[in-house]
Design a protein around this motif. Structure first.
Motif, mmCIF file in Angstrom:
data_model
loop_
_atom_site.group_PDB
_atom_site.id
_atom_site.type_symbol
_atom_site.label_atom_id
_atom_site.label_comp_id
_atom_site.label_asym_id
_atom_site.label_seq_id
_atom_site.Cartn_x
_atom_site.Cartn_y
_atom_site.Cartn_z
ATOM 1 N N ASP A 25 3.606 -5.922 49.488
ATOM 2 C CA ASP A 25 3.167 -5.183 48.312
ATOM 3 C C ASP A 25 4.014 -5.608 47.116
ATOM 4 O OD1 ASP A 25 1.508 -3.892 50.057
ATOM 5 O OD2 ASP A 25 2.656 -2.018 50.105
ATOM 6 N N VAL A 26 3.336 -5.801 45.963
ATOM 7 C CA VAL A 26 4.037 -6.181 44.737
ATOM 8 C C VAL A 26 3.512 -5.338 43.578
ATOM 9 C CG1 VAL A 26 4.405 -8.548 45.533
ATOM 10 C CG2 VAL A 26 2.386 -8.022 44.160
ATOM 11 N N GLU A 27 4.304 -5.295 42.508
ATOM 12 C CA GLU A 27 3.909 -4.596 41.288
ATOM 13 C C GLU A 27 3.934 -5.570 40.124
ATOM 14 O OE1 GLU A 27 6.173 -1.093 40.546
ATOM 15 O OE2 GLU A 27 5.691 -0.168 42.485
ATOM 16 N N THR A 28 3.048 -5.341 39.154
ATOM 17 C CA THR A 28 2.977 -6.196 37.979
ATOM 18 C C THR A 28 2.278 -5.430 36.869
ATOM 19 O OG1 THR A 28 2.338 -8.410 37.220
ATOM 20 C CG2 THR A 28 0.749 -7.234 38.588
ATOM 21 N N GLU A 29 2.241 -5.999 35.677
ATOM 22 C CA GLU A 29 1.493 -5.365 34.592
ATOM 23 C C GLU A 29 0.003 -5.654 34.705
ATOM 24 O OE1 GLU A 29 3.677 -5.040 30.555
ATOM 25 O OE2 GLU A 29 4.429 -6.905 31.450
ATOM 26 N N VAL A 30 -0.353 -6.914 35.000
ATOM 27 C CA VAL A 30 -1.764 -7.306 35.100
ATOM 28 C C VAL A 30 -1.954 -8.127 36.365
ATOM 29 C CG1 VAL A 30 -3.720 -8.423 33.967
ATOM 30 C CG2 VAL A 30 -1.892 -7.433 32.569
ATOM 31 N N PRO A 210 -2.246 4.305 38.719
ATOM 32 C CA PRO A 210 -2.117 2.843 38.580
ATOM 33 C C PRO A 210 -3.176 2.143 39.436
ATOM 34 C CG PRO A 210 0.021 3.863 39.008
ATOM 35 C CD PRO A 210 -1.017 4.927 39.240
ATOM 36 N N CYS A 211 -3.696 1.043 38.941
ATOM 37 C CA CYS A 211 -4.703 0.297 39.700
ATOM 38 C C CYS A 211 -4.034 -0.378 40.895
ATOM 39 C CB CYS A 211 -5.347 -0.768 38.809
ATOM 40 S SG CYS A 211 -6.200 -0.106 37.377
ATOM 41 N N ARG A 212 -4.765 -0.444 42.005
ATOM 42 C CA ARG A 212 -4.267 -1.125 43.197
ATOM 43 C C ARG A 212 -5.359 -2.047 43.727
ATOM 44 N NH1 ARG A 212 -3.712 2.173 47.365
ATOM 45 N NH2 ARG A 212 -4.741 3.927 46.331
ATOM 46 N N VAL A 213 -5.001 -3.281 43.962
ATOM 47 C CA VAL A 213 -5.905 -4.272 44.549
ATOM 48 C C VAL A 213 -5.353 -4.648 45.915
ATOM 49 C CG1 VAL A 213 -6.896 -6.578 44.354
ATOM 50 C CG2 VAL A 213 -6.641 -5.157 42.312
ATOM 51 N N ALA A 223 -0.918 -2.479 39.553
ATOM 52 C CA ALA A 223 -0.874 -3.007 38.187
ATOM 53 C C ALA A 223 -1.468 -2.003 37.211
ATOM 54 C CB ALA A 223 -1.640 -4.325 38.102
ATOM 55 N N SER A 224 -1.144 -2.180 35.946
ATOM 56 C CA SER A 224 -1.749 -1.345 34.906
ATOM 57 C C SER A 224 -3.176 -1.770 34.614
ATOM 58 C CB SER A 224 -0.910 -1.431 33.625
ATOM 59 O OG SER A 224 0.406 -0.979 33.841
#
Length: 531
Positions: A25-30, A210-213, A223-224
């Motif tokens: 799992d990772v996090e980012t802005e886009v 927050p959006c999750r893919v 991501a946002s």
């Protein structure tokens, strides 16, 4: 016998990429879903603007339609300007011309900035007609393109080795090696801090908070904002499926002497459609690239279509030596303008780029700039023109109805034409067909060694029945254009799950996560055949 080797020259003349699979799992802005020209340009523009970006690609970057395109970077899109002027008005045509021509210039500037060895050449673009009856449309397009702001003129002669009745000529266009351009873009994206994950097929989207893919067989990206640039959108919630229709285009490529170069990029305004350009090739030759024979995925007779395209090329050009053949998939919208912007039916943080209608090179560069601007709070003047939430029922009613009728016919009619299972016994090697076996519709393929491979024939997208494409060794869905390899793995969306395997036990499926996908050399999946 198909002309030349099965495969794209762009793919054959570049090294394969090897970015990691998303396992954690990772996090980012886009998060950008899709590694074709639209996705890579969007990710790069955002990273250059200071945003943290993760790009997910289900196979390999720049290896779908962007690796199988004709690679014209042009603002002249056949008869677009006359049609837009009539249907949407002169201002819409001007905005389209400005956004597309700026994309052409931007591609050239970026290639120079990155030092990309992508063989970019500035050449004129032409739309021609051979018959006197087609000349009025050529005149109208030349006038409309000029009024829209392009450097367009009506000419009676071209560099083609056969006479034409007339042609639109637009100066200042470009052609390039798409893979080399995009691989340079990807390298700079990583330098800017962007992260690329291959063999990481997005199969779930959650927009609460927050959006999750989610990635099939892998991790999750939080991501946002989410950008879906998968050619055909992989998430149904965008409500765009009735307004999109897929088609495939065939390509043959042959070597010709450099003095046989027609000196530009060409497409005709008559049937059958033919597109022509050349590219640098080793030993001082030019690679003549001819595109045409448009057809819906799932249609029969693909090998015969290749033969017709090769025959036309032999008739019109002196002694072409065929070296490659391939195919690409295009997506058309019901009003003829791409969908780029905030997705309908989303949370406000879901964005989409699709429907480039065969002009994905200029369209993909334009989309990257537009989406990056919108996500960072800017509002380019052509935002409304490309807005996916637009709906013009007067212009779209007929194609909307046709799209829905086609899907309904395939969904119901194909089930009534199931063939008896006994036909599998006589299936020749390296052939496939759909059979009714024990009450199930099965996609059956006999490999060159004589072994049968049996899959469910139901497309995992919405359940239409796939058909075998003998020239590309693939199972193609006629409803929305999903395509699968003979082992059932996904080659082309909107499907995200493989076809269920029936020959090794119930409901087994090929691993469509980190394993390397099996892909025929002529497959394609991400931007546009002609540009």
């Amino acid at each position: 016998m198909l002309p030349g080797l099965a495969g794209s020259y762009w793919m054959d003349s570049t090294d394969a990429t090897s970015f990691p699979h998303l396992a954690e799992d990772v996090e980012t802005e886009v998060v950008v879903v899709g590694g074709g020209i639209a996705g890579l340009c969007t990710a790069w523009e955002l990273a250059r603007a200071g945003r943290s970006v993760v790009l997910l690609e289900g196979s390999r970057i720049a290896a779908g339609t962007s690796g199988f395109t004709t690679a014209k970077v042009s603002a002249l899109h056949t008869l677009t300007y006359a049609r837009l002027r009539r249907s949407a008005g002169p201002e819409a045509a001007r905005l389209y011309a400005r956004s597309q021509q700026e994309a052409v210039e931007h591609a050239a500037e970026v290639a120079a900035e990155l030092g990309a060895d992508c063989e970019l050449e500035r050449v004129p673009a032409f739309v021609w007609a051979e018959s006197a009856s087609g000349l009025d449309r050529i005149r109208e397009e030349a006038e409309a393109a000029r009024e829209a702001g392009l450097e367009a003129s009506l000419v009676a002669e071209t560099g083609l080795p056969f006479p034409v009745a007339g042609a639109v000529r637009v100066e200042g266009q470009a052609q390039f090696h798409p893979r080399r351009f995009l691989l340079a873009l990807a390298a700079d994206l990583v330098r800017l801090g962007g992260r690329i994950f291959e063999r990481s097929r997005a199969d779930g989207l959650h927009q609460n908070g927050p959006c999750r893919v989610t990635v099939r067989g892998g991790g999750t990206v939080t991501a946002s904002d989410v950008v879906v640039a998968t050619h055909y959108p992989v998430f149904d919630r965008m409500l765009l499926f009735p307004r999109l229709s897929p088609r495939r285009e065939l390509v043959v490529a042959a070597t010709v002497p450099a003095d046989h170069d027609p000196g530009g990029m060409y497409i005709n305004a008559e049937q059958p459609v033919r597109s022509v350009r050349t590219a640098p090739f080793p030993d001082g030759m030019r690679l003549l690239i001819v595109t045409g024979e448009s057809f819906a995925p799932g249609s029969s007779g693909v090998a015969q279509r290749f033969a017709q395209l090769a025959g036309w090329t032999r008739e019109r050009f002196d002694s072409p030596q065929f070296v490659y053949h391939w195919a690409a998939q295009d997506i058309d919208t019901t009003d003829g303008v791409p969908f780029v912007g905030r997705a309908p039916g989303g949370s406000g943080h879901l964005w989409v780029a699709t429907g480039f209608g065969g002009w994905g090179m200029s369209g993909g560069v334009m989309a990257g700039r537009l989406l990056a601007a919108l996500i960072t709070g800017e509002q380019p003047p052509w935002t409304g023109l490309y807005d996916p939430r637009r709906l013009h029922l007067g212009r779209e009613a007929v194609p909307l109805a046709e799209n829905q009728a086609k899907v309904a016919w395939h969904f119901v009619g194909d089930r009534l034409r199931g063939r008896p299972g006994s036909a599998a016994e006589g299936l020749p090697p390296d052939c496939g067909t759909v059979l009714g076996i024990d009450g199930r519709q099965c996609a059956v393929y006999r490999d060159p060694d004589g072994r049968l491979h049996t899959l469910s024939a139901r497309c995992t997208h919405l359940g239409c029945l796939v058909r075998y494409n003998e020239a590309e060794r693939s199972w193609d869905c006629p409803c929305h254009g999903s395509r699968y390899a003979v082992d059932g793995s996904v080659l082309e969306g909107p499907a995200t799950a493989p076809l269920a395997r029936l020959d090794t036990g119930p409901a087994e499926t090929p691993d469509d996560g980190p394993a390397e996908p099996t892909e025929p050399a002529t497959s394609a999946a991400a931007a546009g055949a002609d540009g």
